[in-house]
Structure formats: structure tokens, C-alpha cells
Scaffold this motif. Structure first.
Motif, short mmCIF file in Angstrom:
data_model
loop_
_atom_site.label_atom_id
_atom_site.label_comp_id
_atom_site.label_asym_id
_atom_site.label_seq_id
_atom_site.Cartn_x
_atom_site.Cartn_y
_atom_site.Cartn_z
N SER A 163 0.85 -1.18 0.00
CA SER A 163 0.00 0.00 0.00
C SER A 163 0.89 1.23 0.00
O SER A 163 1.96 1.22 0.62
CB SER A 163 -0.89 -0.01 1.25
OG SER A 163 -1.62 1.20 1.32
N ALA A 203 -3.17 -1.43 4.45
CA ALA A 203 -3.81 -0.29 3.80
C ALA A 203 -3.46 0.98 4.56
O ALA A 203 -3.61 1.05 5.78
CB ALA A 203 -5.32 -0.48 3.77
N LYS A 243 -9.94 -8.43 3.49
CA LYS A 243 -9.42 -7.17 2.96
C LYS A 243 -9.89 -6.05 3.85
O LYS A 243 -10.89 -6.17 4.57
CB LYS A 243 -9.92 -6.94 1.53
CG LYS A 243 -9.03 -7.54 0.46
CD LYS A 243 -7.87 -6.66 0.16
CE LYS A 243 -6.70 -7.35 -0.54
NZ LYS A 243 -6.96 -8.25 -1.60
N ALA A 245 -10.45 -1.66 3.83
CA ALA A 245 -10.42 -0.41 3.05
C ALA A 245 -10.77 0.75 3.98
O ALA A 245 -11.72 0.66 4.75
CB ALA A 245 -11.41 -0.47 1.90
N ASP A 287 -13.10 -8.98 -1.24
CA ASP A 287 -12.45 -7.68 -1.41
C ASP A 287 -13.47 -6.58 -1.23
O ASP A 287 -14.67 -6.78 -1.42
CB ASP A 287 -11.83 -7.59 -2.81
CG ASP A 287 -10.77 -6.50 -2.87
OD1 ASP A 287 -10.58 -5.80 -1.85
OD2 ASP A 287 -10.14 -6.34 -3.93
N ASP A 289 -13.81 -2.09 -1.70
CA ASP A 289 -13.19 -0.82 -2.07
C ASP A 289 -14.19 0.30 -1.93
O ASP A 289 -15.37 0.13 -2.28
CB ASP A 289 -12.67 -0.88 -3.51
CG ASP A 289 -11.75 0.30 -3.81
OD1 ASP A 289 -11.23 0.89 -2.84
OD2 ASP A 289 -11.57 0.64 -4.99
N TYR A 290 -13.71 1.43 -1.43
CA TYR A 290 -14.59 2.57 -1.22
C TYR A 290 -14.74 3.40 -2.48
O TYR A 290 -13.83 3.44 -3.32
CB TYR A 290 -14.01 3.46 -0.12
CG TYR A 290 -14.63 3.19 1.23
CD1 TYR A 290 -15.80 3.81 1.59
CD2 TYR A 290 -14.04 2.30 2.11
CE1 TYR A 290 -16.37 3.56 2.82
CE2 TYR A 290 -14.60 2.05 3.34
CZ TYR A 290 -15.78 2.68 3.69
OH TYR A 290 -16.35 2.44 4.90
N PHE A 297 -19.48 1.74 -0.67
CA PHE A 297 -18.35 0.89 -1.02
C PHE A 297 -18.87 -0.32 -1.76
O PHE A 297 -20.06 -0.63 -1.72
CB PHE A 297 -17.54 0.51 0.21
CG PHE A 297 -18.30 -0.25 1.25
CD1 PHE A 297 -18.50 -1.61 1.13
CD2 PHE A 297 -18.82 0.40 2.35
CE1 PHE A 297 -19.20 -2.31 2.08
CE2 PHE A 297 -19.53 -0.29 3.32
CZ PHE A 297 -19.72 -1.65 3.17
#
Lengths: 445, 599
Positions: A163, A203, A243, A245, A287, A289-290, A297
Motif C-alpha cells: 500500500s 492499507a 481485505k 479499506a 475484497d 473498495d470505497y 463501497f
């Protein structure tokens, strides 16, 4: 006597030439617009139906990888560039506008575990199963040149994720330890360690930029501060988090994709129980993600579906799936907030619209106004049963539907059992535990 | 979207200079720190300095919310100081939501933020008033003259040529006539009882079609556009296009007396000689509803344009209001003690005007179902009543016709606004929308009167446009069809759809009452399939019986509990209540009749 009558001059109401627009005098007197609410309701109903009619979220797929897609790297400055890594160590760089692969090369032996771009986007870092960090140029090599990394760093430990710092030339990798690296040096600046378990995600926080967090295989989430020598905090959940985020707008919130089909949004200030539990997936979430706005997200799951959640809601607002898409491994939300990329086991990368019914292409001002009006109407009448039913309805794959039923049956059964135990125990012996208190087993400082 | 606003619309910090950069910095500037005088030095037992910190104003500070993009500096000057209050009231959409009942702070603030935008919308709508171009008509009489003395010829002489041309008379032979204007006031439809039907653009005097249907014509009505109209003939209702071609013959509408077209619902409402009210959806050609109102021959019928409800006047002096999906009247109003002779509702849906054989014309508040607000006493019973967009009232008594400038004037108006003697008995009157015209259909033809100040001067082109082109009309038709309101939404309160669905008192009472007549539900219990040797039908049926009994017991217990709670609520005694049959012995017990024990 003096008399005046309504006498309209047609010249003022009829256009002179065909090149002009029609003249549309308006009068907003409510009495000239009877039954306003009922008409608005019908409009809202139509808008909701149209939204479902136009909900065609799939934009296209990018095929080329010869093995499952493992990870994505988003270019910080170019919206049309995406880097993907595969299980066979191959890296592909895509021109999203033309949906074509512009570069491909084998970077690692074994899996590519993570890809990140540097701050200005001129180079990117990849980590792989071969314990190396490789630095690549974003620009294409010349015609006679070979694809070669700018730098290759051999790590002492295995590497499972990477990251990049938001604005400094620092990046973090994880594996057996969490290491902080400077872009210009071949040795880590610092290694952070808590326990012996392998870390599989790292992250950086995008707002409080020196904060970073890792997920470990002992089901824990660890928070580090890059400036300090020791880790900050650690929480252990009931199951492993795959994961993590960070919310890009609210510095203190992050979401983890968990193995137990749920996603958990935590507030770093209050880690004892999650802020929100996001249900709906029927298999492990792989997974998350935002969106760049930090309001939503997206999550990909082993149940072959993608779901979009509002940060404050526990159920998803959208589900995407296709017949051919297999287990979703990695997911990314584009930086213009309009597209979602998903990489799955069956070697394809898919592009989706983040708003399923959004119109692509140029939108004229009048169209824009009409869309905004429809949005507002839908919001106003959202609670009406008929509108709600249409807006909520989604077709889900049969296996998901069956799994949902199964999960519901399991939950019901557990509830009944708990109630029975409570019924036959001393009062107060079996306490009521809220769902939010269940996932976090302990918090270490 | 809304949350977008929420995030961005943090209330502005008060006094930037007093805002501390860190929470531990002192928020109090130096000059606000004042030393306190103490009574005496001896009272002080410490050597420090006592300072009094003026309490920060932020305590108890009420958040104010601002619209996104509002000019920050001029917020105070921008607000409604410039907009007259009556205008704001006109465009007002109702009271604010009282945030008191909202439970959480989050939703309370959300609601308050919303109100800011609603307020702004009202203000903006009120501001558009200055953009209206046309002025209302009027007559200003000379000194020692009154408006009632002016004849139509004199008025026509004093107005411009265009308006003067709107005063005309048609002598027709197939009378008595009924008439209708289109919703935008551009076209006129005449139907003579003896079969003559004519449709024309009355301003340019261009004829669309004229024919004799060779049958008795009871009533005519335009449909949503001027290319189609309905004609209630001797037996059935026919639909013609503007060429006069017969499009449909609706045999299910039998012996219809009067027709009304509801433009937003696309319903053709009819009332027939046997007392049946029917609603025909003209967009799909289906009869939405058809039932007997049990009122007998329906002769007086008018729609309420404000909510689409059908008002039917009867020979008993009662006006009943009907919606297609409810077989009972929504409301009934006793308006006259004698049979009614005319009935109308004003185009805004605020007032209903009725006339009866008792020679009275009464104005009622149709929204509150109250009245009469105003009553006119006439020398003869009125046989036609109409109200214009601006509230001008016209009524006819036989051949004589009077016009009041405002329907709420009542007896106060000593002389009418205008008066007119027609050549024969008046059979139909209509005000033309968006024009200062009153059309009168008589037994011998049609005449168009000039009534300055009766029409709405400014039209909304997206609603009704008299200057519509063909393509505009087509587009409007498509939009109107898309926004067709379903007939279920015809209710007395047109805003009911946006209201919160709270059970009425009657429903609550019914729910409680039904508790006493509930029966335990039937349970369909399917026993799990068991392997051979473990189950057996006897065991299964026994299990089934056990589960059934258990459920029934549970149900009965529940009902009992809820019944008892109802009894408990209702058995709250007044403080001065002395129970007759109390367990506490009292001195008065000896006066009680002695109970004989039965064996």
C-alpha cells in the motif's frame, strides 16, 4: 367607461421562425396545477420503473489474462489506466477507454499479490510470491527495449500486500511483518510486528496519512502508526478478515471484508463493536473498495456476486452478477466514481457502472434537469409500498437465493434455540447480546 | 443526494476568531476576560487572581441551516422581506413538519435542512409572479353609472377589435343546446338536442366539423384533446374525431344524461337516466367502474376539478360525492330543502355553488364540506350556475342571466356585475378558460358574452396552452398519458397520497372489536419425514395434534391478554364513582336487595 379584457397578442406567444424554441410562458400558481401530489406520485412511479428498465450495469469485459486476476492498481491521475496482476505473475496495463490491453509482461514467479502506483503516477510497485518488490515505469518501453523493472528489491520475508502513502514517497508491505519502505532505498525504514501470524492485507489511511492497518491470519486487525515504533491497537474478530479499506473521506472509519459473509465498518475511536454490519453476501467476502466520495463501497465475494453498500446501511443497494462470472477476487471503484472493476477467477476483468441505470455519454442540460427531478421524486416517494417494491426488487442467481434461504433458516434456528434456552434457564442467566457485540472477540492495546 | 447536502452543509462556525485551533487552547479572547471584585481581602484565602469568564454564547445556540449555494453575507437581506406575504401564502405548500415528534437528532436535523429548501422553493415560486405579463380584465364605470347597466354592445364598442370579435351570436335551429370549451379554451363544442353537433375554433371561427347525428343528443364533452369528443346520444355514448368520423360507440354507457371528462385521470364520467354512474377510461377503452348510485335519474353532475370527485345533485336537495373505486358516496351534503336545479364547482376546487327550487343560490366550502358561506336569494329559481377561473359567478333564471363579479359577495351585492336578457330559455352556460368570455347556449342558439375580469390572464404553457401547435399537442398528449393518475387516487383530499397512513379512530375501534370474534387459525403442520421405523403415521398424527393444541393455547392466551388490557383501559373509574357491588362493606349495604341463592 373604461374596459379592459384579456386580449393576447399572438406574436408574443407564437415563435417567429422555426429556428426559435417555442415560447412557453409559465405560471406557477398552485391552483392552475391541480392534483399535484397524485401526479407527482405517478411520475415517481414511472421514474422508478424506468430506472429498473434502464438498469444495465455491465459495460464490458477486459479479457487477456491467462490465469485468474489477483489484484488491481489504480492510476492516481489517469482515469483510463488500470494495472492488473494475475495468478501466473503476469501484469497487464489496460487502456480502459478502448478496452484494450496496451502492455503485458510477466513480473513475478507465482501470484502477483499487490500493485500500487506512486504518488505522481509515473511508476508502480508490484509484489509477488517470489518475495520481491519490483518497480516499473508507467510509460511503455521503447520498441527495441525489453520490459524490465526499474528496481527489484529482494525481501527477507514473504510479501502478501502493498500500500502506498497518500502523498509521500513511502510505501508499506505486509507479510510476516509489516515493513515501511522508502521509494529510494532498498531496505525497509522500519518493520512493525505484533504476534507471529502472517499479515495478508495492508492499507494506508488516505486522510490521516501516517495511519495504516493490517489484517492478520489470526483473525485480527492491527492498527499501526507509521511514525511510531510500536503498533497502536489490535482487535480480534470471530473470523478472518480478507481485505480492509479505509473510508477516503471519514478518516476514522474503515471497512473489512470478512470470511463470515459480512462486512464490518469500524470506527477507530471505538473498536469494541462495529459501527455497522453489512449483510447480504452468502459466501466469504473477498475484497472491498470505497467510492471516492466515501459514501458507498463495493464488495466482491466468493458467491460470484458484487454488491454495493451505502456506508450507513446494513443491506446492499445493488447486486451485480453474470452467468459467467466466477468467484470475485478483487474489486476496485474508479476514481471518477462512475465505474467499478471486478476481477474474477475465470481470468476476466469486468467493468460495471456504479449507478446501474446511469446514462453514459453526453447528457444535455435539459436531460440533466429531468434526471435530477426524477431523482428527487424517487426520494420523496421512496417509502410508498409500490415504489419501494419496484426499487428494491433484484433478480439474483438461484444459488444465491437458495443460500440466502439457508442462511435465514440457520439464523432463525439459532434464535429459536436461544429463546428456548432462555425460557428454561434462570431469568438473567442467558443475557440478550446484540448482534453488534458478537463479532469482536477482544481488543488489545 | 440528500446526504451529499448533509455533509457539505455544516453550519458555519460562529466567529472565526474565537474558534480555537485545538480544543485545549483557550476559546476566550483576552478582552472578554474580566477580573472580579471580591468583597474583602480577608475573605480571600488564596493568592491567585480570580477571573470571570463570560460564558460562551455557543451554549444553547440553535443551529441554523443554510441552503447550499446561498450567498452567505446576504442571507438576512435576501429572505422574504421583499416578497409580499399574500404571495408567499399563495405559493405556500403547507405547514412545516414539526420536528418535535422526530425521535433522533439526526433525522430532526435532516428534516430541518429540508425545510430550508422547501421554504426557498416557495419564495422562488412567489418571485416568479413578477414575470407574468398579462393583466386581469375589468370594467371601470363612469361617475354615476354602474357596471350592470352596460349592454354587451356598449362593452364591445369600448374594447379592442380582437376582443370585440369574441362577442358573437349564432342562431341555430336544433336547440336546446349544450356546450363545452376545451381545457385550454380554444375550441368550442355545441350539441343540439335535436341532433346537431358542431365543433369549431371559436376565436378564429374555423369550423372543425358540423353534422347531425339524427338522434337526440343529451350532452357533449371534449376528451383530452380537441381532436376527439364524446356525444351522449339517445341510447349510447359515441366518440367522434374532429372530422366528425365516428370512432367508437360505447354501448355500455346507456341512456346517458350528463358527462364530465377528468383530464388528469383520462376518465369520462357519465350519469344516466337509471341512476348509474360510470367512469370510462378513454386511454384504454375500459369501463373503470359502473354502479347504481340509487339516486334516480342523474341530471345534475359536475366534477370537482381540485380532486376529481364527481358531485351529483339530486331531487332531494342533497349533493353526494362519488369516486369510481368506492361504491358509497364519499360525502353527502344537504344543500337545499327543495329539489336542486343547478350545481357547479369552481375551477380551483374550493367552492361548490348550488341552486334549488327554493330560489336560492348557495356557495359551499367543498374542501371543508361546510357552508353555506354565502347565499343569494333570487326571484326565480336559477336553472344554470357557473363559476369562472377568477371566481366570477353567473346564473340564469329562464331567459334572464346575471353575473356577479365575485361568488363570495352574496346578498351584499345589491346589483349584479353584469346582466343579460337572452332571446330564449338558457340551457347551458360555461365560462371560457383563460378568456373573459361567457358562452351561453339557449334553445335557439349560442351567444358569447364579454365578461371582463372573469378569466385567468396568464396560462401555464405546460398545463394548457391556447397557442399549441400540432407537435406540441402531441407531445403534451404523450406526457399526459404517462402521468395518468390511477382512479384509485380519487379521494376527497387530493394530497392524501403524501400523507402518513395513520389508522383512523374507526379503524382502531374495529380492530379492538374484532379481537372478541377472532377464531384460532388453522395450522397446517407437516411433520418432518423420518426414516423407516422411526416415525409411523400414528406418531406423526399425535405430534401434529400436540403442535396444534399448543398453538391454539398460545393464541387463546394472547387474545385473552389483549382483551384484558382493553378491559383494564376502559374500566378506569372516575374519582367520585362508588361501585354498587363493592367488596368493601358499607353502611348502605342494608338497602340492597337480598340476593336469593339459586339451587
Amino acid at each position: 367607461m373604461k374596459v379592459k379584457m384579456i386580449s393576447r397578442n399572438p406574436d408574443q406567444y407564437v415563435r417567429e421562425t422555426k429556428l426559435q424554441n417555442h415560447r412557453m410562458p409559465r405560471n406557477f400558481d398552485p391552483e392552475l396545477h391541480p392534483m399535484e401530489t397524485a401526479r407527482e406520485y405517478v411520475r415517481a412511479l414511472n421514474a422508478t420503473k424506468l430506472e429498473r428498465v434502464f438498469a444495465k450495469p455491465f459495460v464490458g469485459n477486459l479479457s487477456g489474462h491467462r490465469d485468474g486476476v489477483a489484484c488491481f492498481g489504480k492510476h492516481p491521475k489517469q482515469l483510463s489506466t488500470l494495472v492488473t496482476g494475475a495468478y501466473d505473475g503476469e501484469i497487464r496495463i489496460w487502456d480502459l477507454a478502448n478496452r484494450a490491453s496496451i502492455r503485458n509482461f510477466v513480473a513475478h514467479d507465482g501470484f502477483v499479490r499487490g500493485i500500487v502506483y506512486s504518488v505522481n503516477g509515473d511508476r508502480f510497485f508490484t509484489v509477488g510470491d517470489d518475495k520481491t518488490i519490483k518497480v516499473w515505469k508507467n510509460d511503455m518501453p521503447d520498441v527495441d527495449e525489453e520490459e524490465e523493472p526499474v528496481n527489484t528489491i529482494l525481501s527477507r520475508t514473504i510479501l502478501t500486500g502493498i500500500s502506498h502513502h497518500r502523498n509521500e514517497s513511502i510505501y508499506a508491505t505486509c507479510g510476516e511483518v509489516c515493513a515501511i519502505w522508502d521509494e529510494n532505498r532498498n531496505d525497509p525504514l522500519k518493520t512493525l510486528k505484533w504476534g507471529v501470524d502472517t499479515l495478508h492485507t495492508v492499507a494506508f489511511n488516505q486522510v490521516e496519512t501516517s495511519l495504516l492497518s493490517c489484517c492478520a491470519s489470526d483473525r485480527s486487525i492491527i492498527l499501526y502508526d507509521q511514525r511510531e515504533a510500536l503498533p497502536l491497537r489490535k482487535i480480534v474478530l470471530t473470523m478472518k478478515s480478507n481485505k480492509l479499506a479505509w473510508n477516503p473521506m471519514e478518516a476514522f472509519n474503515f471497512t473489512v471484508a470478512n470470511e463470515d459473509c459480512n462486512l464490518y465498518t469500524f470506527d477507530t475511536r471505538q473498536l469494541k463493536n462495529p459501527l455497522k454490519i453489512h449483510f447480504d453476501h452468502v459466501s466469504a467476502v473477498t475484497d472491498v473498495d470505497y467510492s471516492p466520495t466515501g459514501k458507498e463501497f463495493v464488495s466482491g465475494s466468493y458467491d460470484k456476486t458484487i454488491r454495493i453498500y451505502n456506508v450507513h446501511h446494513s443491506h446492499s443497494r445493488e447486486i451485480y452478477h453474470t452467468k459467467r462470472m466466477q468467484h470475485v477476487v478483487c474489486i476496485a471503484w474508479s476514481l471518477d466514481n462512475r465505474y467499478i472493476f471486478s476481477g474474477s477467477d475465470e481470468m476476466n476483468i469486468r467493468m460495471w457502472k456504479s449507478n446501474a441505470s446511469e446514462k453514459l455519454g453526453v447528457i444535455r442540460p435539459r436531460e440533466r434537469v429531468a434526471f435530477n427531478y426524477q431523482e428527487k421524486l424517487k426520494e420523496k416517494f421512496a417509502a410508498h409500498p409500490q415504489i419501494k417494491r419496484i426499487a428494491r426488487h433484484r433478480q439474483v442467481p438461484k444459488h444465491v437465493l437458495n443460500a440466502q434461504r439457508k442462511i435465514r433458516a440457520i439464523k432463525d434456528k439459532e434464535k429459536v434455540k436461544e429463546a428456548n434456552v432462555r425460557k428454561h434457564s434462570k431469568p438473567g442467566k442467558v443475557p440478550f447480546v446484540s448482534e453488534k457485540e458478537k463479532p469482536v472477540l477482544r481488543e488489545d492495546v | 443526494m440528500l446526504e451529499d447536502e448533509n455533509l457539505d452543509k455544516k453550519p458555519p462556525r460562529r466567529g472565526a476568531k474565537s474558534a480555537p485551533s485545538r480544543y485545549f487552547h483557550s476559546p476566550v479572547p483576552e478582552e472578554e476576560v474580566k477580573p472580579i471584585k471580591l468583597k474583602g481581602v480577608s475573605q480571600q484565602n488564596f493568592s491567585g487572581e480570580i477571573i470571570k469568564v463570560e460564558q460562551d454564547k455557543q451554549i444553547g445556540f440553535k443551529k441554523t441551516f443554510y441552503r447550499k449555494g446561498a450567498p452567505k453575507k446576504h442571507i438576512k437581506t435576501e429572505t422574504n422581506s421583499k416578497i409580499p406575504k399574500n404571495l408567499l401564502k399563495k405559493y405556500d405548500k403547507g405547514e412545516k413538519v414539526r420536528s418535535k415528534g422526530v425521535k433522533t437528532k439526526f433525522f430532526k436535523e435532516k428534516q430541518e435542512r429540508k425545510e430550508v429548501y422547501l421554504q426557498y422553493a416557495t419564495e422562488q415560486a412567489a418571485r416568479t409572479e413578477i414575470l407574468l405579463t398579462e393583466q386581469q380584465g375589468f370594467i371601470e364605470p363612469d361617475e354615476e353609472e354602474i357596471t350592470a347597466q352596460y349592454r354587451q354592445v356598449e362593452i364591445a364598442k369600448n374594447v379592442d377589435i380582437l376582443s370585440a370579435s369574441k362577442h358573437f351570436k349564432l342562431n341555430l335551429d336544433f336547440g336546446p343546446y349544450s356546450l363545452r370549451y376545451t381545457k385550454n379554451g380554444r375550441h368550442l363544442l355545441l350539441g343540439g338536442r335535436r341532433g346537431h353537433v358542431a365543433a369549431f375554433d371559436w376565436i378564429t371561427k374555423k369550423l372543425l366539423c358540423e353534422m347531425n347525428v339524427m338522434e337526440e343528443v343529451a350532452d357533449v364533452s371534449w376528451l383530452h384533446v380537441h381532436t376527439m369528443f364524446a356525444c351522449a346520444q339517445k341510447d349510447w355514448v359515441y366518440i367522434y374525431d374532429s372530422q366528425g368520423t365516428e370512432l367508437h360507440c360505447v354501448k355500455r354507457l346507456y341512456r346517458v344524461n350528463c358527462m364530465e371528462f377528468l383530464p388528469y385521470h383520462f376518465l369520462l364520467a357519465t350519469g344516466n337516466k337509471d341512476g348509474y354512474a360510470s367512469w370510462l377510461d378513454v386511454s384504454i377503452g375500459e369501463l373503470v367502474s359502473n354502479f347504481n348510485t340509487k339516486l334516480g335519474d342523474i341530471r345534475l353532475m359536475h366534477q370537482n376539478p381540485g380532486n376529481g370527485v364527481l358531485c351529483i345533485g339530486g331531487s332531494k336537495g342533497v349533493v353526494s360525492m362519488w369516486s369510481p373505486k368506492v361504491r358509497e358516496p364519499l360525502a353527502k351534503m344537504l344543500c337545499h330543502s327543495t329539489p336542486m336545479s343547478a350545481l357547479t364547482v369552481d375551477p380551483k376546487g374550493q367552492y361548490m355553488v348550488t341552486a334549488g327550487q327554493d330560489r336560492k343560490v348557495k356557495v359551499w366550502d367543498i374542501r371543508a364540506l361546510k357552508g353555506p358561506l354565502v347565499s343569494y336569494g333570487l326571484r326565480l329559481p336559477a336553472n344554470q350556475v357557473v363559476v369562472s377561473q377568477r371566481g366570477t359567478l353567473a346564473y340564469s333564471q329562464g331567459t334572464y342571466c346575471e353575473i356577479q363579479s365575485n361568488l363570495l359577495l352574496g346578498e351584499k351585492a345589491e346589483t349584479p356585475y353584469l346582466r343579460q336578457m337572452c332571446d330564449s330559455f338558457v340551457h347551458g352556460m360555461r365560462f371560457c378558460p383563460y378568456e373573459d368570455i361567457l358562452g351561453i347556449a339557449t334553445a335557439k342558439g349560442f351567444q358569447s358574452l364579454l365578461v371582463p375580469g372573469s378569466g385567468e390572464p396568464n396560462f401555464d404553457a405546460l398545463e394548457d396552452n391556447p397557442y399549441q401547435t400540432k407537435s406540441q399537442r402531441r407531445e403534451h398528449e404523450v406526457h399526459a398519458l404517462l402521468e395518468k393518475i390511477p382512479p384509485e387516487l380519487i379521494t376527497l383530499d387530493p394530497n392524501e397520497i403524501s400523507a402518513v397512513d395513520v389508522p383512523t379512530l374507526q379503524e382502531k375501534v374495529d380492530a379492538k372489536r374484532s379481537l372478541f370474534h377472532l377464531k384460532p387459525p388453522k395450522i397446517d403442520f407437516k411433520s418432518r419425514h423420518k426414516m423407516k421405523g422411526r416415525g409411523g403415521s400414528a406418531k406423526a398424527s399425535r405430534n401434529k395434534q400436540i403442535v396444534k393444541d399448543l398453538k391454539r393455547k398460545e393464541f387463546i392466551a394472547d387474545i385473552k391478554k389483549s382483551k384484558q388490557s382493553i378491559f383494564k383501559q376502559n374500566s378506569k373509574k372516575a374519582s367520585d364513582f362508588i361501585p354498587l357491588d363493592s367488596s368493601v362493606p358499607s353502611v348502605l349495604d342494608r338497602f340492597k336487595p337480598k340476593s336469593t341463592k339459586k339451587k
